[in-house]
Design a protein around this motif. Sequence first.
Motif, PDB file in Angstrom:
ATOM      1  N   THR A  60       0.654  -1.352  -0.025  1.00 51.20           N
ATOM      2  CA  THR A  60       0.051  -0.217  -0.433  1.00 51.20           C
ATOM      3  C   THR A  60       0.731   0.921   0.135  1.00 51.20           C
ATOM      4  O   THR A  60       2.411   1.244   0.153  1.00 51.20           O
ATOM      5  CB  THR A  60      -0.765  -0.207   1.758  1.00 51.20           C
ATOM      6  OG1 THR A  60      -0.427   0.320   2.282  1.00 51.20           O
ATOM      7  CG2 THR A  60      -2.234  -1.213   1.472  1.00 51.20           C
ATOM      8  N   GLU A  62       0.621   3.516   2.214  1.00 58.09           N
ATOM      9  CA  GLU A  62       1.486   3.910   3.937  1.00 58.09           C
ATOM     10  C   GLU A  62       3.179   2.841   3.463  1.00 58.09           C
ATOM     11  O   GLU A  62       4.095   3.253   4.352  1.00 58.09           O
ATOM     12  CB  GLU A  62       0.235   3.619   4.704  1.00 58.09           C
ATOM     13  CG  GLU A  62      -0.905   4.130   5.006  1.00 58.09           C
ATOM     14  CD  GLU A  62      -2.092   3.515   4.182  1.00 58.09           C
ATOM     15  OE1 GLU A  62      -1.143   3.453   2.656  1.00 58.09           O
ATOM     16  OE2 GLU A  62      -2.907   4.632   3.957  1.00 58.09           O
ATOM     17  N   MET A  63       2.191   1.878   3.848  1.00 60.54           N
ATOM     18  CA  MET A  63       3.892   0.433   3.491  1.00 60.54           C
ATOM     19  C   MET A  63       4.786   1.254   2.638  1.00 60.54           C
ATOM     20  O   MET A  63       5.951   1.039   3.455  1.00 60.54           O
ATOM     21  CB  MET A  63       3.552  -0.844   2.635  1.00 60.54           C
ATOM     22  CG  MET A  63       4.290  -1.900   3.556  1.00 60.54           C
ATOM     23  SD  MET A  63       5.108  -1.680   4.941  1.00 60.54           S
ATOM     24  CE  MET A  63       3.318  -1.972   6.057  1.00 60.54           C
ATOM     25  N   THR A  65       5.230   3.852   1.932  1.00 64.47           N
ATOM     26  CA  THR A  65       6.302   5.308   3.219  1.00 64.47           C
ATOM     27  C   THR A  65       6.847   5.009   3.646  1.00 64.47           C
ATOM     28  O   THR A  65       7.497   5.851   4.306  1.00 64.47           O
ATOM     29  CB  THR A  65       4.702   5.708   2.898  1.00 64.47           C
ATOM     30  OG1 THR A  65       3.891   6.810   1.315  1.00 64.47           O
ATOM     31  CG2 THR A  65       5.210   7.545   3.813  1.00 64.47           C
ATOM     32  N   THR A  66       6.628   3.952   4.570  1.00 67.43           N
ATOM     33  CA  THR A  66       7.146   3.488   6.047  1.00 67.43           C
ATOM     34  C   THR A  66       8.136   3.061   5.044  1.00 67.43           C
ATOM     35  O   THR A  66       9.557   3.383   6.126  1.00 67.43           O
ATOM     36  CB  THR A  66       6.100   2.280   6.706  1.00 67.43           C
ATOM     37  OG1 THR A  66       5.474   3.162   6.267  1.00 67.43           O
ATOM     38  CG2 THR A  66       7.027   1.528   7.303  1.00 67.43           C
ATOM     39  N   ASP A 505      -5.828   4.982  -1.031  1.00 68.30           N
ATOM     40  CA  ASP A 505      -5.041   4.269  -0.418  1.00 68.30           C
ATOM     41  C   ASP A 505      -4.855   4.611   2.087  1.00 68.30           C
ATOM     42  O   ASP A 505      -5.252   3.857   2.816  1.00 68.30           O
ATOM     43  CB  ASP A 505      -3.351   3.832   0.424  1.00 68.30           C
ATOM     44  CG  ASP A 505      -2.762   2.866  -1.009  1.00 68.30           C
ATOM     45  OD1 ASP A 505      -2.419   1.737  -1.280  1.00 68.30           O
ATOM     46  OD2 ASP A 505      -2.986   4.151  -2.030  1.00 68.30           O
ATOM     47  N   GLN A 506      -5.599   6.379   1.602  1.00 69.87           N
ATOM     48  CA  GLN A 506      -5.442   6.789   2.124  1.00 69.87           C
ATOM     49  C   GLN A 506      -7.232   6.582   3.099  1.00 69.87           C
ATOM     50  O   GLN A 506      -7.666   6.230   4.514  1.00 69.87           O
ATOM     51  CB  GLN A 506      -5.458   8.704   2.773  1.00 69.87           C
ATOM     52  CG  GLN A 506      -3.922   8.746   2.679  1.00 69.87           C
ATOM     53  CD  GLN A 506      -3.219   8.359   1.179  1.00 69.87           C
ATOM     54  OE1 GLN A 506      -3.533   8.447   0.441  1.00 69.87           O
ATOM     55  NE2 GLN A 506      -2.094   8.188   1.675  1.00 69.87           N
TER      56      GLN A 506
END
Length: 515
Positions: A60, A62-63, A65-66, A505-506
């Motif tokens: 995703t 978020e992943m 970005t992490t 995704d958000q």
Amino acid sequence: MSGQSAETAGRAPAADDGGGRPATGIGARTGAVLVFGSSAAVLVVELVALRLLAPYVGLTMEMNTTVIGIALTAIALGAWAGGRAADVVAPRRALGPLLALSGLVVGLTPGLVRLAGLSEGALALLVGGLCLFLPAALLTAVTPMVTKLLLVDLEATGTVVGRLSGIGTAGGIAGTVLTGFVLVSVVPVSVILIALGVVLLLAGVLVDASLRERRRRGRSVLLAGVAVGGSVAAGVAVPDGCDVETRYHCAVVEKDPEREGGRTLVLDGLRHSYVDVDDPEHLEFAYVQAIASVVDTAYPAGEPLDTYHLGAGGLSVPTYLEAVRPGSTSVVSEIDPGVVEVDRELLGVETGDHLRVRVEDARLGLRALDDDSRDLVVGDAFGGVSVPWHLTTREAVADIGRVLREDGLYTVNMVDHGELAFVRAAVHTLREEFTHVAVAAEPGAFEGAGGGNFVATAAGTPIDTAAWAERIAERGSGWRVVEGAELTEWIGEATTLTDDFAPVDQLLTPYPQRR
């Protein structure tokens, strides 16, 4: 100035070891290679880490970005700590261990992450994050170490620092391009990391041997050999669990113990498709039954259709249409060539004039279709648990409307849970472009009692929702169809997704179980 000239006061001594390089023991070319290679390695590890972690934590925004955040943090800390360390310890003694230790961690990464992934995704993310952070920090520290060794003339400080900075950036670009365009398409991620780990280990030994005393070289070589063997053994001992490692996914085909021809296509731990190789009319998943049901009721039985599919999966819908509507033609856009090969080799799907699968991004494939050329468009493309954002926007939906004939249908599978913010926005966007929209899902999903798969159907002509619901019930899935005022109330104040603003995704609430 107590006998010292202005010229010598501005310079550090630049002794030569007799071999054309500074007495520090490292030449400009060697330093450039070290900076270039270490910077390239950081980007290789970062990109491959995304692929390695996907089966356990999803793929995703978020992943992504992490992982990028972890890498950037490691780079910042490595540059700062490496610069401080270069002023405290002898850089010539630190370069070899930095490379060797980073190589050891990189080589062990596939085994460690997959062992952690056997328990839970959070542990895999923690282990994977550490396995990315440590080598990225260590490799970034190489640049300030080399800079310290090559700064033998204070008047050339800007030249040396600027040159090495440029070389490091070029190395990062090379690592990115090599990984994204070549390595992941031809080599499994575990092999990439183990091979890179071995290269870094050997480079560390060579650098250490060239800069240290001869009596210590044998011990360095012995330790490196043990580390290389351990990395390779760990990678072999912990299998990746993939039948095929594609450019984007870890693909597994599972046999159904209760149905001889049943096969489930699992991509990164998520069940994407079910195919019966002996009976294409058998549809196992409820969302596929819903898609087939709306097509069954929208067109006369047996009438051939011209269809377009965004995403291949196991090609269960195209093969179903071919079986129940002989003469139908299907064009499929699938971005992952490995999935296409799995369909052909492991699921036995035959392609040809009736079923053409094109390896391409679905948005670009859609753009290439003629106006009014399709009776049916089916959307079933996923990146992890999310529909790729650029396939959900109003502009994409308008392009789908362009290629549909007057009585054509667009039906799309989506997954959401919790507040259902994503699927509400996606359905609202469909209503911005199509006059008639209906949604099928498990009854509890509309009452806020859960989530899962949602199949939305949009058309320019009325949809026979009663017939659709009846056909779904005949297949035994128990789904309910919602339209009109009830659908309006359910959508609420959802936003319209556009090419300029589509935070898919958000909005999405992921669910850890298989879909």
